[in-house]
Design an enzyme around this catalytic site. Structure first.
Site, PDB file in Angstrom:
ATOM      1  N   LYS A   1       0.836  -1.203   0.000  1.00 39.96           N
ATOM      2  CA  LYS A   1       0.000   0.000   0.000  1.00 39.96           C
ATOM      3  C   LYS A   1       0.872   1.254   0.000  1.00 39.96           C
ATOM      4  CE  LYS A   1      -3.727  -0.464   2.527  1.00 39.96           C
ATOM      5  NZ  LYS A   1      -4.290  -0.694   3.873  1.00 39.96           N
TER       6      LYS A   1
ATOM      7  N   ARG B   1      -2.958   3.347   8.504  1.00 42.94           N
ATOM      8  CA  ARG B   1      -3.343   2.185   7.701  1.00 42.94           C
ATOM      9  C   ARG B   1      -2.257   1.124   7.668  1.00 42.94           C
ATOM     10  NH1 ARG B   1      -4.674   4.676   1.929  1.00 42.94           N
ATOM     11  NH2 ARG B   1      -5.973   2.795   1.825  1.00 42.94           N
TER      12      ARG B   1
ATOM     13  N   GLY C   1      -7.789  -6.832   4.029  1.00 39.56           N
ATOM     14  CA  GLY C   1      -8.707  -6.827   5.160  1.00 39.56           C
ATOM     15  C   GLY C   1      -8.261  -7.627   6.363  1.00 39.56           C
TER      16      GLY C   1
ATOM     17  N   MET D   1      -5.516  -7.073   8.289  1.00 42.51           N
ATOM     18  CA  MET D   1      -4.953  -6.277   9.376  1.00 42.51           C
ATOM     19  C   MET D   1      -5.788  -5.017   9.554  1.00 42.51           C
ATOM     20  SD  MET D   1      -0.938  -6.903   8.627  1.00 42.51           S
ATOM     21  CE  MET D   1      -1.135  -6.315   6.981  1.00 42.51           C
TER      22      MET D   1
ATOM     23  N   ARG E   1      -3.510  -1.399  -6.427  1.00 49.03           N
ATOM     24  CA  ARG E   1      -2.712  -2.618  -6.369  1.00 49.03           C
ATOM     25  C   ARG E   1      -3.113  -3.475  -7.562  1.00 49.03           C
ATOM     26  NH1 ARG E   1      -5.894  -4.848  -1.062  1.00 49.03           N
ATOM     27  NH2 ARG E   1      -7.948  -4.774  -1.972  1.00 49.03           N
TER      28      ARG E   1
ATOM     29  N   HIS F   1      -2.698 -43.664  -3.951  1.00 45.99           N
ATOM     30  CA  HIS F   1      -2.804 -44.371  -5.227  1.00 45.99           C
ATOM     31  C   HIS F   1      -3.912 -43.786  -6.087  1.00 45.99           C
ATOM     32  CE1 HIS F   1      -4.193 -47.604  -7.912  1.00 45.99           C
ATOM     33  NE2 HIS F   1      -2.895 -47.812  -8.064  1.00 45.99           N
TER      34      HIS F   1
ATOM     35  N   ARG G   1       5.490 -48.349 -24.538  1.00 44.76           N
ATOM     36  CA  ARG G   1       6.227 -49.088 -23.519  1.00 44.76           C
ATOM     37  C   ARG G   1       5.711 -50.517 -23.442  1.00 44.76           C
ATOM     38  NH1 ARG G   1       5.635 -47.241 -17.391  1.00 44.76           N
ATOM     39  NH2 ARG G   1       3.621 -48.226 -17.675  1.00 44.76           N
TER      40      ARG G   1
ATOM     41  N   SER H   1      14.008 -42.539 -21.748  1.00 45.03           N
ATOM     42  CA  SER H   1      12.888 -41.809 -21.172  1.00 45.03           C
ATOM     43  C   SER H   1      12.970 -41.988 -19.666  1.00 45.03           C
ATOM     44  CB  SER H   1      11.569 -42.365 -21.721  1.00 45.03           C
ATOM     45  OG  SER H   1      10.495 -41.708 -21.082  1.00 45.03           O
TER      46      SER H   1
ATOM     47  N   THR I   1      10.227 -40.856 -14.040  1.00 44.49           N
ATOM     48  CA  THR I   1      10.578 -40.200 -12.775  1.00 44.49           C
ATOM     49  C   THR I   1       9.722 -40.651 -11.600  1.00 44.49           C
ATOM     50  OG1 THR I   1       9.271 -38.302 -13.485  1.00 44.49           O
ATOM     51  CG2 THR I   1      11.654 -38.191 -13.807  1.00 44.49           C
TER      52      THR I   1
ATOM     53  N   ASP J   1       8.901 -43.902 -10.843  1.00 45.25           N
ATOM     54  CA  ASP J   1       9.631 -45.026 -10.272  1.00 45.25           C
ATOM     55  C   ASP J   1      11.047 -44.632  -9.869  1.00 45.25           C
ATOM     56  OD1 ASP J   1       7.700 -46.881 -10.150  1.00 45.25           O
ATOM     57  OD2 ASP J   1       8.185 -47.905 -12.026  1.00 45.25           O
TER      58      ASP J   1
ATOM     59  N   CYS K   1       8.782 -38.887 -18.626  1.00 46.04           N
ATOM     60  CA  CYS K   1       7.361 -39.168 -18.609  1.00 46.04           C
ATOM     61  C   CYS K   1       6.994 -39.380 -17.148  1.00 46.04           C
ATOM     62  CB  CYS K   1       7.032 -40.396 -19.449  1.00 46.04           C
ATOM     63  SG  CYS K   1       7.938 -41.873 -18.989  1.00 46.04           S
TER      64      CYS K   1
ATOM     65  N   TYR L   1      12.264 -33.389 -24.406  1.00 47.56           N
ATOM     66  CA  TYR L   1      10.806 -33.289 -24.272  1.00 47.56           C
ATOM     67  C   TYR L   1      10.335 -33.677 -22.888  1.00 47.56           C
ATOM     68  CZ  TYR L   1      10.478 -38.393 -24.685  1.00 47.56           C
ATOM     69  OH  TYR L   1      10.597 -39.740 -24.474  1.00 47.56           O
TER      70      TYR L   1
HETATM   71  P1  ADP Z   1      -7.638  -2.286   3.946  1.00 47.41           P
HETATM   72  O1  ADP Z   1      -6.225  -2.662   3.778  1.00 47.41           O
HETATM   73  O2  ADP Z   1      -8.383  -3.161   4.870  1.00 47.41           O
HETATM   74  O3  ADP Z   1      -8.326  -2.054   2.625  1.00 47.41           O
HETATM   75  P2  ADP Z   1      -7.318   0.569   4.147  1.00 47.41           P
HETATM   76  O4  ADP Z   1      -6.104   1.083   4.835  1.00 47.41           O
HETATM   77  O5  ADP Z   1      -7.255   0.583   2.682  1.00 47.41           O
HETATM   78  O6  ADP Z   1      -7.646  -0.878   4.713  1.00 47.41           O
HETATM   79  O7  ADP Z   1      -8.512   1.474   4.672  1.00 47.41           O
HETATM   80  C1  ADP Z   1      -9.848   1.084   4.860  1.00 47.41           C
HETATM   81  C2  ADP Z   1     -10.781   2.056   4.187  1.00 47.41           C
HETATM   82  O8  ADP Z   1     -10.567   3.389   4.626  1.00 47.41           O
HETATM   83  C3  ADP Z   1     -10.577   2.086   2.680  1.00 47.41           C
HETATM   84  O9  ADP Z   1     -11.820   2.154   2.037  1.00 47.41           O
HETATM   85  C4  ADP Z   1      -9.807   3.342   2.441  1.00 47.41           C
HETATM   86  O10 ADP Z   1     -10.076   3.849   1.175  1.00 47.41           O
HETATM   87  C5  ADP Z   1     -10.313   4.246   3.541  1.00 47.41           C
HETATM   88  N1  ADP Z   1      -9.276   5.215   3.891  1.00 47.41           N
HETATM   89  C6  ADP Z   1      -8.041   4.945   4.309  1.00 47.41           C
HETATM   90  N2  ADP Z   1      -7.324   6.067   4.498  1.00 47.41           N
HETATM   91  C7  ADP Z   1      -8.140   7.085   4.190  1.00 47.41           C
HETATM   92  C8  ADP Z   1      -7.975   8.514   4.162  1.00 47.41           C
HETATM   93  N3  ADP Z   1      -6.819   9.087   4.476  1.00 47.41           N
HETATM   94  N4  ADP Z   1      -9.028   9.263   3.799  1.00 47.41           N
HETATM   95  C9  ADP Z   1     -10.197   8.669   3.483  1.00 47.41           C
HETATM   96  N5  ADP Z   1     -10.421   7.348   3.471  1.00 47.41           N
HETATM   97  C10 ADP Z   1      -9.403   6.558   3.822  1.00 47.41           C
HETATM   98 MG    MG Z   2      -7.794  -0.817   1.183  1.00 47.40          MG
HETATM   99 MG    MG Z   3       7.861 -47.469 -14.066  1.00 46.18          MG
END
Ligand code: ADP
Ligand code: MG
Ligand code: MG
Length: 955
Positions: free
Chosen positions: A26, A95, A104, A106, A351, A467, A629, A778, A781, A783, A845, A865
């Site tokens: 991020k 964040r 989601g 952490m 991302r 098996h 074979r 051949s 692998t 056996d 094979c 091959y």
């Molecule tokens: P996660 O990794 O769980 O997606 P985020 O850090 O992206 O968590 O944040 C959770 C939500 O809060 C996201 O929808 C993000 O866009 C929003 N958010 C995070 N930072 C800000 C900010 N500075 N201003 C407005 N919204 C934010």
């Molecule tokens: Mg996010």
């Molecule tokens: Mg064999």
């Protein structure tokens, strides 16, 4: 001095995408977006090293505070307001964000910096008291839950009550008085729960949030997620402190998420949703039903609420331009978060977007055609094992299904058929035109004909390399293994699953890609290599240098192999040809024969069948190489064990039961894998070898007359389980003599080659000598791994998991070739073989021929091959192309975080239920689980709509 903090904002950044190990995904991408001029709220990132330091020592680095204060000053000047200021306060989000995506898993805290004073200033300044208190109550709720550990359900209840009192359904319909009261009540609740006041000092809040974000690296959710996705425990998360922007500032404000293209099917359409007057978390938490971004999507969904395109056309155009810019910059599909504050657009995250395999292929091909990436890059975009799911009949995406049990996804694809419990019955029913699923506690080599006949296999015991699993994969039959909740009552012909009882002959479906066992007949769809998939495969072939062949015995498999792009057959297991229909009876007669004459009679019957089968293969492959074979398994595999089967076989073969029993006893071995099998049979019974050679050469002669190109194929005859040159010489002698005879009888000339399997360490070491006579090698692998390790593939189930857990074996050597040991033997054999016969062709094979990592070994080692199951041919083509490109320095840019894993529902159930209130977690779940092939953003976003809090039909 270590740099712990990196600034970004105002069109520049100290970090960039390349250092995401340090800044987290991020943070690195926020820096990258800022520096390419996108509207990113300013902020700074505390590196993952701070987290590691915190983990190891329990405290922060000494100079961290100072660096953060400096960064905060820069942030303040960029944002034009001050943290904790009573007139013009800055609010921030804190964040989480690790190197690997852990959506989601952490924590993140929004609106940090609010207290009784700053909230008034915010109200004044925004001229919107409602907004200010909405932010304040959100902050207390989030901070108390995440940082202070107060159970979130208290606040949920209070919020619910406030809405009831006001007589409204939605959070955003609450009035300012309601929110002010909520804030008071929330604070009181915190005091009641903790015995101390909610912190008012913004600095305390900031460090509290930073600490919570770092600690969330080791929360159980995150740990389980890492376990399931092979993400290393070390590494830690970064913490991003960023100026808040507000999507909840009224009806010209909004928050949204989007994919730059459709991640479900790959369509080049902007794809996403937004919520008016909301903060980002609302969109992922499913508090209200979001609206579509584009008018087209809105109409397609028959939705009445206006799209962003209609509601805020200017902002929408801006977002579209950013979409293009991001794709041009990253050269990949992006998954983005954005917020609109009073008509101004801000980017909060980008991302690489998770996508289905189908989408991944479409996007790679489209982006190449659009000039964004090269063909080479397109070929490197997918992990070869990803395409597996496109190569088997699969459960139709929208099929209604009732899951009655779960086992291991041992061999992919869907299969439907009637329940049978015994191999002979499977064969019987199939020859009567039925489709069956063979259900066994486990299978043994005695069941091969049943496995072959069945649509799919279901076992109650055994693992991924049992098996049943191995054979099913090699035959391309779907298999669910080790479904422990099933109980087979073979005598009564019943299958029990809890209270449910299925009778023999009842219909059942299995999904070998997920391990699901489904009641009744579930609709499926057939695989095809067409469209973008075909294009991508043709590009792969341009770069591939190794040949890809298939292991095939039947007409159907050979045709499929050819369709899937095989360039020949690398292994025809002739014994498999004797399992079908009448052949098994003739085979048994041959084994039961009391003298050589009887045996020759039976062999004569087999000769015609075998010749016919091989002719067909030659015709289908039409000039491409076919390696046949000689008979390999011990003879007793064809004889029965149980009394019931004994008399059945005796009747069919027309011999007394006594003789069958005696013969079965005579042939019984202590260690069949190391017993009378392979070329050893041909030494004892040369007539078997002669019959087979006759069938092969007769077939070649006939195919020369009847195949489409009228070319006489070059038959490659392969001798199994050779250990010494003498063995090989004797057998080659029989083959040569037979070839000469057939040439004379049929009055044709043809070339043929006689080669050997290398599947014993002795053969590998003696390869130099063997090459004097053998014209190709051949490497068997499967056996070779068994004999190198002294390890039976069928008996690893009980201890392999211990070996993996203790780090003795990182991978199952029957799945991924053991380079150190088996690989070394292969190299030795190659070198010695080539020094005797420099132009010798060599390939492998067996299961490894379809495993991308093992294929890479073959490329590096210089094999000519690989040969694998027809269903894995496209995987092997792609893997071989990637290995060739890698050798040229091309980089892998797989678009997937982890390889598919055995779906393990236990931990996921826990994951979802620990945070049932948060759909964001659920979104992570959907995205993260490799087995959910039907994952689509459609669904993950769909789950956000109206917020069903339980995953659909999964549990
Ligand atoms: P996660 O990794 O769980 O997606 P985020 O850090 O992206 O968590 O944040 C959770 C939500 O809060 C996201 O929808 C993000 O866009 C929003 N958010 C995070 N930072 C800000 C900010 N500075 N201003 C407005 N919204 C934010
Ligand atoms: Mg996010
Ligand atoms: Mg064999």
């Amino acid at each position: 001095m270590t740099k712990w903090v990196y600034n970004f904002g105002a069109g520049e950044a100290e970090g960039h995408a390349e250092i995401k190990d340090l800044l987290g995904n991020k943070g690195a991408n926020l820096a990258e977006m800022a520096s390419i001029g996108l509207p990113v709220p300013p902020g700074f990132t505390l590196t993952t090293e701070v987290c590691s330091h915190f983990e190891q020592t329990g405290s922060y680095p000494q100079d961290l505070k100072e660096q953060v204060q400096k960064a905060l000053q820069i942030l303040e000047s960029r944002a034009g307001c001050k943290f904790g200021d009573s007139e013009n306060p800055l609010l921030v989000s804190v964040r989480s964000g690790a190197r690997a995506r852990m959506p989601g898993m952490m924590d993140t805290v929004l609106n940090v910096g609010l207290n009784a004073k700053t909230v008034e200033a915010l109200a004044e300044q925004s001229d919107d008291r409602r907004f200010a208190f909405d932010s304040y109550r959100r902050f207390i709720q989030m901070y108390a839950d995440i940082v202070l550990g107060v159970d979130a359900c208290h606040f949920e209840k209070m919020l619910q009550r406030a809405k009831q009192k006001r007589g409204v359904k939605q959070d955003h319909e609450l009035q300012v008085e309601d929110l002010e009261r909520l804030v008071r009540d929330y604070k009181t609740r915190v005091f009641v729960e903790l015995g101390e006041e909610f912190p008012t000092d913004p600095q305390v809040q900031l460090w509290g949030a930073i600490g919570a974000v770092f600690k969330s690296w080791t929360n159980p959710r995150a740990k389980t997620y890492r376990e399931l996705h092979d993400i290393p425990e070390e590494g830690g998360t970064a913490a991003n402190v960023q100026a808040m922007v507000f999507g909840n500032m009224g009806h010209d404000s909004a928050s949204g998420v989007a994919f730059t293209r459709n991640p479900s099917n790959g369509d080049n359409h902007f794809y996403g949703e937004f919520l008016l007057n909301a903060q980002g978390e609302d969109v992922v938490a499913g508090i209200r039903t979001p609206s579509e971004l584009t008018m087209q999507a809105r109409m397609a969904h028959g939705n009445n609420s206006p799209s962003l395109e209609e509601k805020m056309p200017k902002v929408f155009r801006e977002l579209m331009a950013i979409r293009d810019q991001l794709e041009k910059h990253y050269k990949d599909v992006q998954d983005i978060e954005f917020t609109i504050q009073k008509g101004k657009l801000y980017m909060l995250q980008t991302r690489s977007g998770k996508r289905t395999t189908q989408a991944a292929i479409q996007i790679a091909v489209d982006m190449t055609n659009e000039g964004l990436i090269t063909k080479q890059q397109a070929v490197m975009r997918l992990h070869p094992s990803q395409i597996d799911q496109l190569l088997h009949p699969t459960i139709a995406e929208n099929a209604k299904k009732q899951i009655i049990a779960k086992g291991l996804p041992a061999s992919p694809g869907a299969a439907i058929g009637k329940v049978v419990f015994c191999a002979d019955e499977a064969v019987q029913r199939v020859s009567d035109g039925e489709k069956v699923i063979l259900v066994r506690n486990e299978t043994s080599p005695d069941d091969i004909h049943g496995l072959h006949a069945a649509e799919g296999v279901l076992t109650t015991r055994g693992g991924m390399t049992s098996h049943a699993a191995v054979v099913a994969r090699s035959m391309g039959r779907p298999c669910v293994a080790g479904a422990g909740h099933l109980e087979i009552d073979e005598a009564a012909g019943k299958l029990k699953i809890g209270d449910l009882v299925l009778e023999k002959g009842d219909k059942l479906s299995i999904d070998g890609s997920t391990g699901e066992v489904l009641l009744g007949e579930v609709p499926t769809v057939l695989p095809k290599v067409t469209g973008a998939f075909r294009t991508l495969m043709s590009w792969a072939d341009e770069y591939r240098t190794m040949q890809v062949r298939a292991n095939a015995e039947t007409k159907a498999d050979a045709i499929l192999a050819k369709d899937f792009g095989a360039e020949g057959i690398g292994l025809v297991r002739t014994e498999h040809m004797f399992f079908a229909g009448m052949r098994i009876t003739a085979m048994r007669q041959m084994i039961l024969a009391s003298d050589t004459k009887d045996r020759k009679d039976a062999l004569h019957r087999l000769l015609f069948m075998q010749r016919e089968d091989i002719t067909e293969l030659f015709q289908i492959m039409d000039g491409q190489p076919v390696t046949i074979r000689l008979f390999d398994p011990p003879l007793h595999e064809f004889l029965p064990n149980t009394e019931a089967e004994l008399s059945y076989v005796a009747r069919a073969a027309g011999v007394p039961v006594e003789r069958v029993r005696r013969r079965a006893t005579e042939l019984r071995e202590f260690n069949p894998m190391l017993g009378h099998r392979g070329c050893r049979l041909a030494i004892t019974y040369p007539e078997i070898c002669e019959m087979q050679a006759r069938a092969i050469f007769g077939a070649a002669a006939e195919a020369g007359r009847t195949s489409p190109s009228k070319k006489t194929p070059v038959a490659e005859v392969m001798v199994p389980l050779v250990a010494t040159l003498e063995e090989f010489k004797i057998i080659k002698g029989i083959i040569d003599k037979t070839a000469a005879a057939v040439q004379k009888e049929e009055n044709v000339n043809f070339t043929y080659r006689v080669g050997t399997m290398i599947e014993l360490p002795r053969a590998a070491l003696q390869a130099g000598k063997l090459a004097e006579e053998a014209e190709f090698f051949s490497f068997g692998t499967n056996d070779l791994t068994q004999t190198t390790y002294g390890l039976s593939r069928d008996d690893t189930g009980t201890f392999m998991s211990d070996y993996k857990a203790k780090g003795i074996m990182a991978q199952d050597p029957f799945v991924t070739l053991d380079e150190e040991g088996v690989g070394e033997l292969i190299k030795v054999a190659m070198n010695r073989g080539l020094s005797t016969r420099p132009d010798m062709k060599m390939g492998i094979c067996g299961e490894h021929g379809g495993d991308p990592t093992s294929i890479d070994f073959c490329q590096r080692t210089g094999l000519n091959y690989v040969s694998c199951s027809p269903y894995r041919v496209p995987i092997a083509r792609l893997a071989a192309a990637q290995s060739a490109l890698k050798a040229q320095g091309e980089r892998v840019t797989e678009t997937r975080a982890a390889r598919p894993r055995n779906p393990s529902f236990g931990p996921w159930c826990r994951l979802v239920s620990t945070r049932a209130s948060s759909c964001a977690r659920f979104r992570g779940f959907l995205e993260g689980s490799g087995h959910l092939r039907e994952f689509s953003a459609e669904k993950s976003l769909g789950c956000l709509k109206g917020g069903p809090r339980q995953p659909p039909s999964l549990f």
